[in-house]
Design a protein around this motif. Structure first.
Motif, PDB file in Angstrom:
ATOM      1  N   ARG A   1     -10.500  -0.182   5.683  1.00 31.63           N
ATOM      2  CA  ARG A   1      -9.515  -1.120   5.151  1.00 31.63           C
ATOM      3  C   ARG A   1      -8.186  -0.425   4.910  1.00 31.63           C
ATOM      4  NH1 ARG A   1     -12.916  -3.765   0.240  1.00 31.63           N
ATOM      5  NH2 ARG A   1     -13.770  -1.629   0.168  1.00 31.63           N
ATOM      6  N   PRO A   2      -7.051  -1.134   5.092  1.00 26.95           N
ATOM      7  CA  PRO A   2      -5.750  -0.534   4.809  1.00 26.95           C
ATOM      8  C   PRO A   2      -5.687  -0.056   3.359  1.00 26.95           C
ATOM      9  CG  PRO A   2      -5.481  -2.595   5.993  1.00 26.95           C
ATOM     10  CD  PRO A   2      -6.936  -2.524   5.603  1.00 26.95           C
ATOM     11  N   ASP A   3      -5.230   1.176   3.171  1.00 29.42           N
ATOM     12  CA  ASP A   3      -5.228   1.754   1.826  1.00 29.42           C
ATOM     13  C   ASP A   3      -3.995   2.643   1.650  1.00 29.42           C
ATOM     14  OD1 ASP A   3      -6.045   2.415  -0.733  1.00 29.42           O
ATOM     15  OD2 ASP A   3      -8.093   2.898  -0.146  1.00 29.42           O
TER      16      ASP A   3
ATOM     17  N   ASN B   1       0.816  -1.216   0.000  1.00 31.77           N
ATOM     18  CA  ASN B   1       0.000   0.000   0.000  1.00 31.77           C
ATOM     19  C   ASN B   1       0.851   1.269   0.000  1.00 31.77           C
ATOM     20  OD1 ASN B   1      -2.422  -1.476   0.062  1.00 31.77           O
ATOM     21  ND2 ASN B   1      -2.349  -1.618   2.305  1.00 31.77           N
ATOM     22  N   THR B   2       1.866   1.322  -0.854  1.00 32.55           N
ATOM     23  CA  THR B   2       2.742   2.493  -0.907  1.00 32.55           C
ATOM     24  C   THR B   2       2.209   3.515  -1.895  1.00 32.55           C
ATOM     25  OG1 THR B   2       4.150   1.706  -2.712  1.00 32.55           O
ATOM     26  CG2 THR B   2       4.700   0.963  -0.481  1.00 32.55           C
TER      27      THR B   2
ATOM     28  N   PRO C   1       3.502   5.682   6.598  1.00 34.33           N
ATOM     29  CA  PRO C   1       2.433   5.573   7.595  1.00 34.33           C
ATOM     30  C   PRO C   1       1.358   4.584   7.148  1.00 34.33           C
ATOM     31  CG  PRO C   1       2.193   7.588   6.314  1.00 34.33           C
ATOM     32  CD  PRO C   1       3.508   6.988   5.903  1.00 34.33           C
ATOM     33  N   VAL C   2       0.604   4.127   8.096  1.00 35.92           N
ATOM     34  CA  VAL C   2      -0.539   3.261   7.815  1.00 35.92           C
ATOM     35  C   VAL C   2      -1.767   4.149   7.649  1.00 35.92           C
ATOM     36  CG1 VAL C   2      -2.038   1.449   8.704  1.00 35.92           C
ATOM     37  CG2 VAL C   2       0.439   1.337   9.089  1.00 35.92           C
ATOM     38  N   CYS C   3      -2.446   3.997   6.510  1.00 36.46           N
ATOM     39  CA  CYS C   3      -3.646   4.779   6.238  1.00 36.46           C
ATOM     40  C   CYS C   3      -4.800   3.831   5.937  1.00 36.46           C
ATOM     41  CB  CYS C   3      -3.424   5.737   5.066  1.00 36.46           C
ATOM     42  SG  CYS C   3      -2.168   7.005   5.400  1.00 36.46           S
ATOM     43  N   MET C   4      -6.012   4.291   6.220  1.00 33.24           N
ATOM     44  CA  MET C   4      -7.197   3.448   6.078  1.00 33.24           C
ATOM     45  C   MET C   4      -8.178   4.094   5.103  1.00 33.24           C
ATOM     46  SD  MET C   4      -6.178   1.152   8.230  1.00 33.24           S
ATOM     47  CE  MET C   4      -7.611   0.088   8.495  1.00 33.24           C
TER      48      MET C   4
ATOM     49  N   VAL D   1      -6.298   6.405  -7.747  1.00 39.12           N
ATOM     50  CA  VAL D   1      -4.984   6.121  -7.176  1.00 39.12           C
ATOM     51  C   VAL D   1      -5.056   5.306  -5.890  1.00 39.12           C
ATOM     52  CG1 VAL D   1      -3.887   8.126  -8.208  1.00 39.12           C
ATOM     53  CG2 VAL D   1      -4.963   8.347  -5.969  1.00 39.12           C
ATOM     54  N   ILE D   2      -6.212   5.313  -5.226  1.00 38.02           N
ATOM     55  CA  ILE D   2      -6.339   4.515  -4.007  1.00 38.02           C
ATOM     56  C   ILE D   2      -7.073   3.218  -4.334  1.00 38.02           C
ATOM     57  CG2 ILE D   2      -6.213   6.497  -2.469  1.00 38.02           C
ATOM     58  CD1 ILE D   2      -9.241   6.390  -2.196  1.00 38.02           C
ATOM     59  N   LYS D   3      -6.966   2.250  -3.460  1.00 40.24           N
ATOM     60  CA  LYS D   3      -7.534   0.929  -3.735  1.00 40.24           C
ATOM     61  C   LYS D   3      -9.039   0.856  -3.484  1.00 40.24           C
ATOM     62  CE  LYS D   3      -3.297  -1.693  -2.963  1.00 40.24           C
ATOM     63  NZ  LYS D   3      -2.646  -2.808  -2.222  1.00 40.24           N
TER      64      LYS D   3
END
Length: 592
Positions: free
Chosen positions: A241-243, A85-86, A233-236, A420-422
């Protein structure tokens, strides 16, 4: 003495008609057809929003995907299979259209991206696809020595760095650059370290152009954000959901400006007095850059598309000293005063008033930006009055270009889109590309296409470039997609309109003639075209200039203002031909 490489002359004699006029070589070849529109002197656009509606005639402009018949089968790798998720995975790639071997056929260069392995970033080989003619391409990356995998790559940008007649290639990417110097024998030598291109940041868009008037191509490099696995960083997503994180989560990386020393090396002048403002560069987050004569004063200016920060407009004093005037000129923000997530950009004259306008593709819930040139360095945000705003906020725009696809004399717009995001709220990572048909410079109508065509199916769109790959005068559109096969779409529009196509070769300053302005004179009015550096999204279209000439319209001549200010005139222009013009005295013999 005319400085044309022997292989070019040989190719000209094989494939073209050559006319010698006043000591200059004019080459006439078969070309694509295009068009213009007659405008009344009193015609004005009401200053009210116009709805972008589907074109009333389905297939008015006929675009058909032909990828399968060309043998092109290339997919950009972004490392997404590692599930990290980079933000690195979001940018994708561009595409360059270039005749690297000077055989008269336009070739393709597609950066390959890379891999993410054990928290390390690695490269993936690019593809150099040689055009064999008859719609056949061959991957010659290994033979040409452009199959390096040392860099996770994004963009490819074409320029003749040493004025030897052979186009060179600059590749941008994560942590470095690659510079492929064309050896003139079908091979390239990678020389970025020897050339002094020491940028170690995450580079994206770039543009070649002679910025200080010394006859040598300089380089503007966009850098993006300060991401690494140590700063990940971890983003949701909104549903937990992780994104992938937004660029707002990262600090900006300063862009870089290199001047050409003339000996095969470059020097970094970003922090020298009178150059681009280093304080502003710290807030750039640059994705796209375009070099062109925005204010028509005879030198190259720089427009930068920044992601979530104000866009930059650097006006040149002719000596390579710049004044950043984006806010003052009203091209830094949208009509509500907000900074957009800007990606792709182009420069064209959408309304035919002989003033170059700026176009920017933006993120979702933001209008694409059409900035109408008002003269005297001022612009008007014209997306509302031309109907662009009515596209809605669903698109995430990347590669884009002005091009007169129906040959009616005004420039249409193409945009490649993809999220660009999942896990976007819309649920659509893949999006439709857009064709916006220019209605006499007053508004843009979105054309709809029949089901199952390329423009009616969703894609992970990124870069976009246009060029006449078939050599028949009809330009093709090449789409570079993220984790999806690239696509070639042919313009098969048929009407009774005509076209003019021109290639400019500079002799006083750089051969590439970036910054040149050419005006076609017709009975329906003048049409402006410009030679630009950079543009679109990390991509490069072919450098020849195209005009549309509608049925019944008479062409009376062509005026070129070369970089440096010299003017040149050609009185007799044949329709549906290419004219190759070498810089020099007026070709009519009258002088200008």
């Amino acid at each position: 003495m005319l400085l044309i490489h022997n292989s070019i002359l040989q190719r000209f004699f094989q494939l073209t008609t050559i006319v010698l006029v006043s000591g200059y070589i004019v080459c006439l070849t078969g070309c694509k057809r295009q068009t213009t529109v007659e405008r009344g002197a009193g015609d004005q656009e009401p200053n009210v929003p116009q709805l972008i509606e589907p074109s009333a005639v389905v297939g008015e402009i006929l675009l058909r995907e032909i990828t399968a018949q060309t043998g092109v089968d290339f997919t950009y790798r972004n490392g997404g299979e590692a599930q990290e998720n980079t933000i690195l995975e979001t940018l994708g790639n561009g595409v360059a259209i270039v005749d690297f071997d000077l055989d008269g056929n336009l070739d393709l260069f597609l950066p390959g991206g890379g891999r993410l392995e054990n928290k390390q970033v690695a490269g993936h080989p690019a593809a150099l696809l040689r055009n064999l003619g008859a719609w056949q391409f061959r991957n010659v990356s290994s033979l040409a020595k452009t199959d390096h995998d040392s860099l996770y790559t994004h963009g490819c940008h074409v320029g003749d760095l040493d004025n030897d007649g052979f186009p060179d290639l600059l590749l941008t990417g994560y942590g470095s650059l690659l510079l492929y110097h064309n050896q003139g024998d079908g091979t390239f030598l990678e020389i970025h370290e020897q050339a002094g291109l020491d940028n170690k940041s995450w580079s994206t868009g770039a543009g070649w152009g002679d910025l200080n008037g010394d006859g040598l191509l300089d380089l503007y490099i966009c850098n993006y954000v300060d991401w690494s696995f140590d700063k990940h960083p971890v983003c949701m997503s909104e549903d937990g959901r992780p994104d992938i994180c937004s660029p707002r989560q990262f600090n900006a990386l300063a862009d870089v400006l290199y001047f050409n020393n003339g000996d095969g090396t470059f020097r970094n002048v970003s922090n020298e007095p009178g150059m681009v403002d280093p304080e502003k560069l710290e807030f750039s987050k640059g994705l796209g850059v375009l070099l062109g004569d925005v204010d028509l004063d005879g030198d190259l200016d720089i427009y930068v598309a920044n992601d979530t920060t104000p866009n930059f407009l650097y006006l040149n004093d002719g000596q390579g000293n710049f004044d950043e005037v984006g806010l003052v000129s009203s091209v830094a923000l949208d009509s509500n005063g907000g900074a957009n997530g800007s990606m792709g950009l182009d420069l064209g004259d959408f309304n035919g008033d002989q003033l170059p306008d700026l176009w920017v593709s933006n993120y979702e819930h933001e209008s694409f930006g059409l900035y109408e040139n008002q003269g005297r360095g001022m612009f008007l945000h014209a997306s509302d009055k031309t109907g662009v705003t009515k596209l809605g906020g669903m698109f995430v725009g990347f590669g884009t270009a002005f091009w007169d696809l129906d040959r009616d004399g005004d420039e249409d717009l193409l945009v490649s889109n993809g999220h660009v995001i999942k896990y976007p709220v819309s649920g659509r990572m893949r999006q439709l590309p857009l064709l916006l048909v220019n209605d006499r410079g007053r508004r843009f109508n979105r054309q709809q296409f029949p089901a199952e065509q390329y423009f009616s199916t969703a894609h992970a769109g990124r870069g976009l470039a246009i060029g006449d790959l078939g050599g028949d005068g009809r330009a093709e559109i090449v789409f570079a997609n993220n984790q999806e096969r690239c696509a070639i779409v042919a313009n098969e529009t048929s009407n009774e309109n005509h076209s003019v196509r021109v290639r400019l070769i500079g002799r006083v300053l750089s051969r590439d003639a970036v910054g040149a302005i050419a005006t076609l004179h017709t009975s329906a009015g003048d049409q402006l075209r410009m030679v630009k550096g950079g543009g679109s999204y990390m991509s490069q279209s072919e450098s020849r200039l195209y005009w549309g000439v509608p049925k019944g319209v008479q062409v009376s001549g062509l005026t070129i203002r070369w970089p440096g200010g010299h003017k040149q005139t050609l009185r007799d222009i044949s329709l549906d031909d290419t004219v190759i013009i070498l810089e020099g005295e007026d070709m009519s013999g009258a002088g200008t």
